[in-house]
Design a protein around this motif. Structure first.
Motif, PDB file in Angstrom:
ATOM      1  N   ILE A   3     -21.083  -1.786  -9.087  1.00 24.33           N
ATOM      2  CA  ILE A   3     -21.559  -2.296 -10.366  1.00 24.33           C
ATOM      3  C   ILE A   3     -23.033  -1.965 -10.535  1.00 24.33           C
ATOM      4  O   ILE A   3     -23.838  -2.184  -9.630  1.00 24.33           O
ATOM      5  CB  ILE A   3     -21.358  -3.825 -10.455  1.00 24.33           C
ATOM      6  N   ARG A   4     -23.410  -1.427 -11.677  1.00 23.14           N
ATOM      7  CA  ARG A   4     -24.807  -1.112 -11.935  1.00 23.14           C
ATOM      8  C   ARG A   4     -25.638  -2.388 -12.062  1.00 23.14           C
ATOM      9  O   ARG A   4     -25.284  -3.274 -12.843  1.00 23.14           O
ATOM     10  CB  ARG A   4     -24.942  -0.303 -13.223  1.00 23.14           C
ATOM     11  N   PRO A   5     -26.756  -2.487 -11.346  1.00 18.02           N
ATOM     12  CA  PRO A   5     -27.635  -3.643 -11.514  1.00 18.02           C
ATOM     13  C   PRO A   5     -28.401  -3.550 -12.833  1.00 18.02           C
ATOM     14  O   PRO A   5     -28.598  -2.464 -13.374  1.00 18.02           O
ATOM     15  CB  PRO A   5     -28.583  -3.540 -10.320  1.00 18.02           C
ATOM     16  N   VAL A   6     -28.822  -4.699 -13.329  1.00 18.75           N
ATOM     17  CA  VAL A   6     -29.663  -4.744 -14.519  1.00 18.75           C
ATOM     18  C   VAL A   6     -31.113  -4.582 -14.081  1.00 18.75           C
ATOM     19  O   VAL A   6     -31.654  -5.424 -13.374  1.00 18.75           O
ATOM     20  CB  VAL A   6     -29.470  -6.063 -15.286  1.00 18.75           C
ATOM     21  N   LEU A   7     -31.755  -3.486 -14.492  1.00 16.25           N
ATOM     22  CA  LEU A   7     -33.153  -3.255 -14.148  1.00 16.25           C
ATOM     23  C   LEU A   7     -34.095  -4.033 -15.049  1.00 16.25           C
ATOM     24  O   LEU A   7     -35.159  -4.478 -14.619  1.00 16.25           O
ATOM     25  CB  LEU A   7     -33.486  -1.763 -14.254  1.00 16.25           C
ATOM     26  N   GLU A   8     -33.676  -4.183 -16.313  1.00 17.18           N
ATOM     27  CA  GLU A   8     -34.570  -4.811 -17.281  1.00 17.18           C
ATOM     28  C   GLU A   8     -33.767  -5.282 -18.485  1.00 17.18           C
ATOM     29  O   GLU A   8     -32.817  -4.642 -18.910  1.00 17.18           O
ATOM     30  CB  GLU A   8     -35.627  -3.802 -17.738  1.00 17.18           C
ATOM     31  N   THR A   9     -34.170  -6.426 -19.028  1.00 21.19           N
ATOM     32  CA  THR A   9     -33.637  -6.933 -20.290  1.00 21.19           C
ATOM     33  C   THR A   9     -34.816  -7.223 -21.201  1.00 21.19           C
ATOM     34  O   THR A   9     -35.734  -7.939 -20.812  1.00 21.19           O
ATOM     35  CB  THR A   9     -32.828  -8.227 -20.072  1.00 21.19           C
ATOM     36  N   ARG A  10     -34.801  -6.628 -22.393  1.00 18.52           N
ATOM     37  CA  ARG A  10     -35.930  -6.877 -23.299  1.00 18.52           C
ATOM     38  C   ARG A  10     -35.482  -6.855 -24.751  1.00 18.52           C
ATOM     39  O   ARG A  10     -34.510  -6.197 -25.115  1.00 18.52           O
ATOM     40  CB  ARG A  10     -37.047  -5.863 -23.075  1.00 18.52           C
TER      41      ARG A  10
END
Length: 303
Positions: A3-10
């Motif tokens: 599963i791809r990790p979330v690097l950033e949420t903006r």
């Protein structure tokens, strides 16, 4: 599978472009390597015609592709090659600027004055920056759609997904562009090629994007289908989610469900020289483009 990790949420930020169009920008005019091959993403959405009717008058592009996806209202376009047309709700225009084009895009609201669409800029590799300009206008009815047993619905604009192939083709970054709706309470995983850069953009409802090694939020037994995540964990309207490496993306839909774009493409990994709507590899190429604009040789004859 990973599963791809979330690097950033903006959150997308409000700005103005063209002749005073109010829109929200999720990314652009910053670090071009961040989401290579993609350079910019705008959400132009408004219920007030005064905030969009003056549109994007005649302006140049070179060295990129622009992708316009309309959800509500229409966009009239014209270009220096003599092309003219109108994009209706649900339709897509993929413009390869290549060696250079002058065009204009004029948003027109629906009968209620509403206008909503997205524009994505994709970079072109150096070997294709001076290719002949090309338009692909795709009507909404031509975009394949598929619905899974749990109600998850996907419009396949480009690339292949769940046995469907999007109608836009011949794009340098070989992108996958999906419009996905996941019903309330449903947790869903989507495959993405490991070697692509990927992002999601939420524009309706809310959901939780995370990798399997991180908590998915506090489960509330009496919420939607008994599987809803804590509201504080959800990414809502006008939120960009940037993913790390892996071959899957997972989302847990919120109480109202979630609708988002899931976009990925193969990175170009070349130098970027960027000034406004012109993106080249070197400053010398950029300066040449400016000279071409000034002396009237920006539009190259067809070969």
């Amino acid at each position: 599978m990973s599963i791809r990790p979330v690097l950033e949420t903006r959150k997308a930020r409000p700005t103005m472009e063209g002749a005073g169009v109010h829109l929200h920008r999720a990314f652009g005019f910053q670090d071009p390597t961040e989401l290579d091959p993609f350079l910019l993403f705008d959400d132009f959405r408004n219920d007030h015609p005064d905030f969009y009717r003056d549109g994007f008058p005649w302006h140049p592009h070179r060295g990129i592709e622009t992708i316009t996806y309309v959800l509500a209202g229409t966009v009239e376009h014209a270009d220096s090659l003599g092309n003219r047309g109108r994009l209706g709700a649900g339709s897509v225009q993929w413009m390869t600027a290549g060696s250079g084009i002058l065009h204009q895009e004029m948003p027109l609201g629906n009968k209620h004055g509403q206008m909503h669409g997205f524009q994505l800029w994709g970079n072109l590799p150096g070997a294709q920056k001076m290719t002949a300009p090309r338009y692909q206008d795709i009507a909404g009815a031509e975009i394949p759609e598929v619905t899974d047993d749990d109600g998850t619905h996907v419009r396949v604009i480009t690339g292949e997904f769940w046995g469907k192939k999007g109608p836009v083709d011949g794009i340098a970054a070989d992108p996958q562009y999906l419009d996905i709706t996941v019903p309330a309470g449903v947790k869903k995983t989507f495959r993405i090629d490991t070697y692509r850069r990927a992002f999601a953009y939420v524009f309706d409802g809310a959901g939780k994007f995370a990798d399997a090694s991180k908590p998915q939020g506090v489960l509330l037994e009496k919420e939607v289908r008994g599987r809803e995540v804590n509201i504080r964990d959800l990414s809502g309207d006008r939120t960009l989610i940037r993913f790390g490496t892996g071959d899957e993306v997972t989302v847990q839909a919120g109480p109202q469900g979630v609708r988002f774009l899931l976009i990925s493409g193969a990175p170009i990994e070349e130098p970027v020289a960027w000034h406004g709507p012109i993106v080249m590899n070197t400053q010398a190429e950029l300066q040449q483009a400016m000279r071409d604009l000034k002396n009237g040789t920006f539009i190259k004859p067809a070969h």
